[in-house]
Motif scaffolding. Structure first.
Motif, PDB file in Angstrom:
ATOM      1  N   ALA A 151     -11.161  15.293  -6.748  1.00 45.00           N
ATOM      2  CA  ALA A 151      -9.803  15.578  -7.201  1.00 45.00           C
ATOM      3  C   ALA A 151      -8.926  14.337  -7.062  1.00 45.00           C
ATOM      4  CB  ALA A 151      -9.204  16.725  -6.397  1.00 45.00           C
ATOM      5  N   TRP A 152      -7.931  14.246  -7.911  1.00 42.80           N
ATOM      6  CA  TRP A 152      -7.006  13.127  -7.792  1.00 42.80           C
ATOM      7  C   TRP A 152      -6.124  13.272  -6.563  1.00 42.80           C
ATOM      8  CZ3 TRP A 152      -3.714  13.958 -12.885  1.00 42.80           C
ATOM      9  CH2 TRP A 152      -2.899  15.079 -12.761  1.00 42.80           C
ATOM     10  N   VAL A 153      -5.407  12.211  -6.234  1.00 40.05           N
ATOM     11  CA  VAL A 153      -4.418  12.228  -5.168  1.00 40.05           C
ATOM     12  C   VAL A 153      -3.074  11.835  -5.760  1.00 40.05           C
ATOM     13  CG1 VAL A 153      -6.062  11.683  -3.328  1.00 40.05           C
ATOM     14  CG2 VAL A 153      -4.861   9.820  -4.505  1.00 40.05           C
ATOM     15  N   GLN A 154      -2.022  12.319  -5.136  1.00 41.60           N
ATOM     16  CA  GLN A 154      -0.686  11.804  -5.431  1.00 41.60           C
ATOM     17  C   GLN A 154      -0.414  10.635  -4.480  1.00 41.60           C
ATOM     18  OE1 GLN A 154       1.489  15.425  -4.647  1.00 41.60           O
ATOM     19  NE2 GLN A 154       1.842  15.793  -6.827  1.00 41.60           N
ATOM     20  N   TRP A 155       0.397   9.705  -4.918  1.00 39.02           N
ATOM     21  CA  TRP A 155       0.791   8.578  -4.081  1.00 39.02           C
ATOM     22  C   TRP A 155       2.281   8.315  -4.243  1.00 39.02           C
ATOM     23  CZ3 TRP A 155       3.098   4.723  -6.798  1.00 39.02           C
ATOM     24  CH2 TRP A 155       2.792   4.628  -8.169  1.00 39.02           C
ATOM     25  N   ARG A 156       2.882   7.661  -3.229  1.00 39.17           N
ATOM     26  CA  ARG A 156       4.302   7.329  -3.318  1.00 39.17           C
ATOM     27  C   ARG A 156       4.605   6.110  -2.455  1.00 39.17           C
ATOM     28  NH1 ARG A 156       7.201  12.255   0.177  1.00 39.17           N
ATOM     29  NH2 ARG A 156       6.449  11.579   2.228  1.00 39.17           N
ATOM     30  N   LEU A 157       5.646   5.408  -2.835  1.00 40.98           N
ATOM     31  CA  LEU A 157       6.118   4.245  -2.088  1.00 40.98           C
ATOM     32  C   LEU A 157       7.630   4.180  -2.213  1.00 40.98           C
ATOM     33  CD1 LEU A 157       5.459   1.501  -0.597  1.00 40.98           C
ATOM     34  CD2 LEU A 157       5.579   0.437  -2.874  1.00 40.98           C
ATOM     35  N   LEU A 158       8.339   4.154  -1.099  1.00 34.67           N
ATOM     36  CA  LEU A 158       9.802   4.057  -1.116  1.00 34.67           C
ATOM     37  C   LEU A 158      10.182   2.586  -1.281  1.00 34.67           C
ATOM     38  CD1 LEU A 158      12.361   5.784  -0.851  1.00 34.67           C
ATOM     39  CD2 LEU A 158      12.351   5.251   1.599  1.00 34.67           C
ATOM     40  N   GLU A 183       0.825  -1.190   0.000  1.00 35.67           N
ATOM     41  CA  GLU A 183       0.000   0.000   0.000  1.00 35.67           C
ATOM     42  C   GLU A 183       0.869   1.254   0.000  1.00 35.67           C
ATOM     43  OE1 GLU A 183      -3.861   1.894   2.350  1.00 35.67           O
ATOM     44  OE2 GLU A 183      -3.264  -0.198   2.655  1.00 35.67           O
ATOM     45  N   ALA A 184       0.532   2.187  -0.879  1.00 32.42           N
ATOM     46  CA  ALA A 184       1.300   3.424  -1.017  1.00 32.42           C
ATOM     47  C   ALA A 184       0.741   4.499  -0.087  1.00 32.42           C
ATOM     48  CB  ALA A 184       1.263   3.907  -2.464  1.00 32.42           C
ATOM     49  N   GLU A 185       1.579   5.487   0.189  1.00 34.11           N
ATOM     50  CA  GLU A 185       1.175   6.658   0.969  1.00 34.11           C
ATOM     51  C   GLU A 185       0.456   7.639   0.039  1.00 34.11           C
ATOM     52  OE1 GLU A 185       3.303  10.324   3.469  1.00 34.11           O
ATOM     53  OE2 GLU A 185       4.515   8.793   2.472  1.00 34.11           O
ATOM     54  N   LEU A 186      -0.656   8.200   0.504  1.00 40.85           N
ATOM     55  CA  LEU A 186      -1.438   9.144  -0.295  1.00 40.85           C
ATOM     56  C   LEU A 186      -1.346  10.549   0.265  1.00 40.85           C
ATOM     57  CD1 LEU A 186      -4.782   7.128  -0.748  1.00 40.85           C
ATOM     58  CD2 LEU A 186      -2.690   6.993  -2.124  1.00 40.85           C
ATOM     59  N   THR A 187      -1.455  11.546  -0.610  1.00 38.96           N
ATOM     60  CA  THR A 187      -1.633  12.908  -0.131  1.00 38.96           C
ATOM     61  C   THR A 187      -3.033  13.049   0.453  1.00 38.96           C
ATOM     62  OG1 THR A 187      -2.315  13.573  -2.355  1.00 38.96           O
ATOM     63  CG2 THR A 187      -0.023  13.994  -1.745  1.00 38.96           C
ATOM     64  N   GLU A 188      -3.192  14.039   1.316  1.00 34.55           N
ATOM     65  CA  GLU A 188      -4.517  14.318   1.868  1.00 34.55           C
ATOM     66  C   GLU A 188      -5.441  14.721   0.728  1.00 34.55           C
ATOM     67  OE1 GLU A 188      -7.367  14.514   4.791  1.00 34.55           O
ATOM     68  OE2 GLU A 188      -5.265  13.869   5.007  1.00 34.55           O
ATOM     69  N   PRO A 189      -6.554  14.012   0.526  1.00 28.42           N
ATOM     70  CA  PRO A 189      -7.429  14.344  -0.608  1.00 28.42           C
ATOM     71  C   PRO A 189      -7.957  15.772  -0.518  1.00 28.42           C
ATOM     72  CG  PRO A 189      -7.994  12.204   0.336  1.00 28.42           C
ATOM     73  CD  PRO A 189      -7.043  12.857   1.292  1.00 28.42           C
ATOM     74  N   LEU A 190      -7.876  16.496  -1.619  1.00 29.26           N
ATOM     75  CA  LEU A 190      -8.449  17.838  -1.677  1.00 29.26           C
ATOM     76  C   LEU A 190      -9.966  17.765  -1.673  1.00 29.26           C
ATOM     77  CD1 LEU A 190      -6.045  19.282  -4.370  1.00 29.26           C
ATOM     78  CD2 LEU A 190      -6.088  19.903  -1.958  1.00 29.26           C
TER      79      LEU A 190
END
Length: 517
Positions: free
Chosen positions: A465-472, A454-461
């Motif tokens: 609206a879309w969200v950004q996600w990331r995974l190290l 599971e990736a980390e999400l930005t706080e939904p606007l």
């Protein structure tokens, strides 16, 4: 009686470029170029579509759906410049052929130029912004000057008839160069005039917008990650897909939006009246139905406008009016369920984008923004009319061309970074995910066959609206496959099998390969 060209030119057996094949072909091509350039100059001066634009509009309206899909898939947001370049290239090649055929008689050139002028004027006159006389005036002048240039080029001046072929070649090339330069100068001046007149008439630069009446969250983001799409896409970078070859020129003083059809109180509203109404700002992600899995034809922006429901309530929607049809100033149409404007989702008549008045390319002075629907059924730019009708009472522009009438945006996710080649070690895998009107609940990433993480999400606007996600992830040497999938607010998770955009939107997991080392 046949119109003969200069007898020296017509009968010379020399293989020189001027009297052989290259000379007449070049003369025909630059003569067509001059016609094109004059067309652009006249169109810019009177503020009307040029003949090239008219032909391009006709191609867009007449091309089969498969060809349009291929163009968008191949060229993306550059599909319109590619079409215009293609039309000019074909025109120049045909001019070269006409030059070869017309080496000895002028009649073929007269016929070819005349046919082109008639066809181009007819195509251009079908554009509502062109008027009835402008295209024909432009065609007559452009074709006449092109023919005059061609006759001047193919006839050897009497002063050179006794000179050598090399000197004749040089003179012919210089003449062709001068005509070509004049064509470029005319075309450039026409584009400048058209852009200046369009901007002045629209008064877009004079319009300022104020923030809406409701609070809007600050956009939290992972924007510092290299290669990741911003959570709010700047106006200049926002994708543009529409049928307008040249952005419509809307006279702000003359513009109004009418509400008609199955309503109790038909009315029209001017721009000044619209700007006096209470407005709200909302983050809404828009997507083109032609966007392939992982494609760029999607963007998120902060829109300012009047809730569409408020405007429809004033009109009084009648029972049974289950389709809302919107028309633009260039007669493009969309149609979507009336319920989508009344069910509480974000549906705006927008006048602002990211804190500014709508850019000309994105619909100034006003456009529709409807959360959760693909643009081809909802996002009318340069809007001029809203009509309420029945679902079966009208099919909008894209429906007879093979696209679905109902078009909710499908849940999607995309990998933006890392690039195709990276060094071993820890790198962020990141991207965006969207499901307008439903929201994104979860994004998962799989590298090779290591299982979903599971990736980390930005706080939904917002859920619109879309969200950004990331995974190290710690990458070892070698080639790796990365896949992503999203789960929306209803609990639906993207399916793996890829489905093409036609007829109602692409599906599938976005997959990229990365080489490490």
């Amino acid at each position: 009686m046949e119109t003969s060209l200069d007898p020296v030119t017509a009968s010379s057996p020399s293989p020189s470029r001027a009297n052989g094949r290259l000379g007449p072909a070049l003369f025909g091509a630059v003569s067509v170029a001059l016609s094109f350039g004059v067309s652009e100059l006249l169109a810019g001066a009177i503020g009307a579509p040029s003949l090239i634009q008219g032909v391009a509009d006709w191609v867009v309206d007449s091309a089969p759906p498969g060809l349009k899909d291929w163009a968008i898939a191949t060229f993306g947001t550059n599909d319109k410049p590619a079409l215009l370049i293609g039309i000019v290239t074909v025109g120049l090649l045909l001019g070269a052929v006409v030059g070869l055929v017309s080496r000895r008689r002028l009649e073929p050139a007269i016929g070819a130029f005349g046919v082109f002028g008639i066809l181009a004027a007819t195509a251009t006159a079908s554009n509502p912004a062109a008027g009835t006389t402008g295209p024909w005036l432009i065609a007559i002048v452009s074709v006449t000057l092109g023919l005059i240039a061609f006759r001047w080029l193919v006839n050897r001046p009497s002063s050179t008839r006794g000179s050598g072929e090399a000197d004749h070649d040089r003179r012919g090339f210089l003449r062709a160069t001068s005509v070509g330069g004049l064509a470029l100068l005319a075309a450039g001046a026409g584009r400048v005039l058209f852009s200046t007149n369009r901007a002045a008439a629209s008064q877009q630069s004079e319009v300022t917008v104020s923030p809406g009446t409701s609070d809007i969250p600050v956009a939290a983001s992972f924007d510092s990650l290299e290669g990741l799409t911003p959570v709010v896409v700047p106006n200049a970078d926002f994708y543009r897909i529409d049928t307008a070859i040249v952005v419509p020129r809307v006279d702000l003083d003359a513009w109004s939006l009418s509400f008609s059809g199955m309503v109790d109180n038909p009315y029209s509203i001017t721009f000044d009246e619209l700007m006096e109404l209470p407005m709200i700002e909302r983050y809404v992600t828009l997507s083109c139905v032609s966007n392939p899995v992982g494609g760029p034809l999607v963007g998120n922006a902060r829109w300012l406008g009047v809730p569409l429901k408020d405007l429809l309530d004033r009109a009084g929607v009648q029972a049974g009016a289950d389709q809302l049809v919107a028309r633009s100033v260039d007669d493009f149409t969309v149609g979507f369920p009336t319920a989508a404007a009344l069910d509480g989702r974000e549906a705006l008549l927008a006048v602002g984008m990211n804190g500014e008045a709508l850019p000309l390319e994105h619909g100034f002075p006003a456009r529709l923004v409807v959360s959760g629907l693909y643009g081809y059924v909802s996002a009318t730019k340069w809007i001029s009319e809203i009509e309420l009708t029945t679902w079966g009472g009208f099919d909008a522009y894209w429906i007879p061309r093979g696209w679905s009438k109902e078009a909710p945006i499908k849940t999607q996710s995309r990998i933006d970074t890392p690039g195709r080649r990276i060094e071993p070690g820890e790198h962020y895998i990141a991207g965006v995910a969207w499901a307008p009107n439903l929201g994104i609940a979860r994004v998962e990433v799989e590298v090779d066959t290591a299982g979903w993480q599971e990736a980390e999400l930005t706080e939904p606007l917002s859920e619109d609206a879309w969200v950004q996600w990331r995974l190290l992830y710690d990458f070892g040497p070698g080639s790796h496959r990365i896949r992503v999938r999203a789960t929306d607010g209803t609990g639906f998770t993207q399916r793996e099998n890829e489905v093409p955009p036609a007829p109602n939107g692409a599906e599938g997991w976005h997959t990229v390969s990365v080489t490490v080392g």
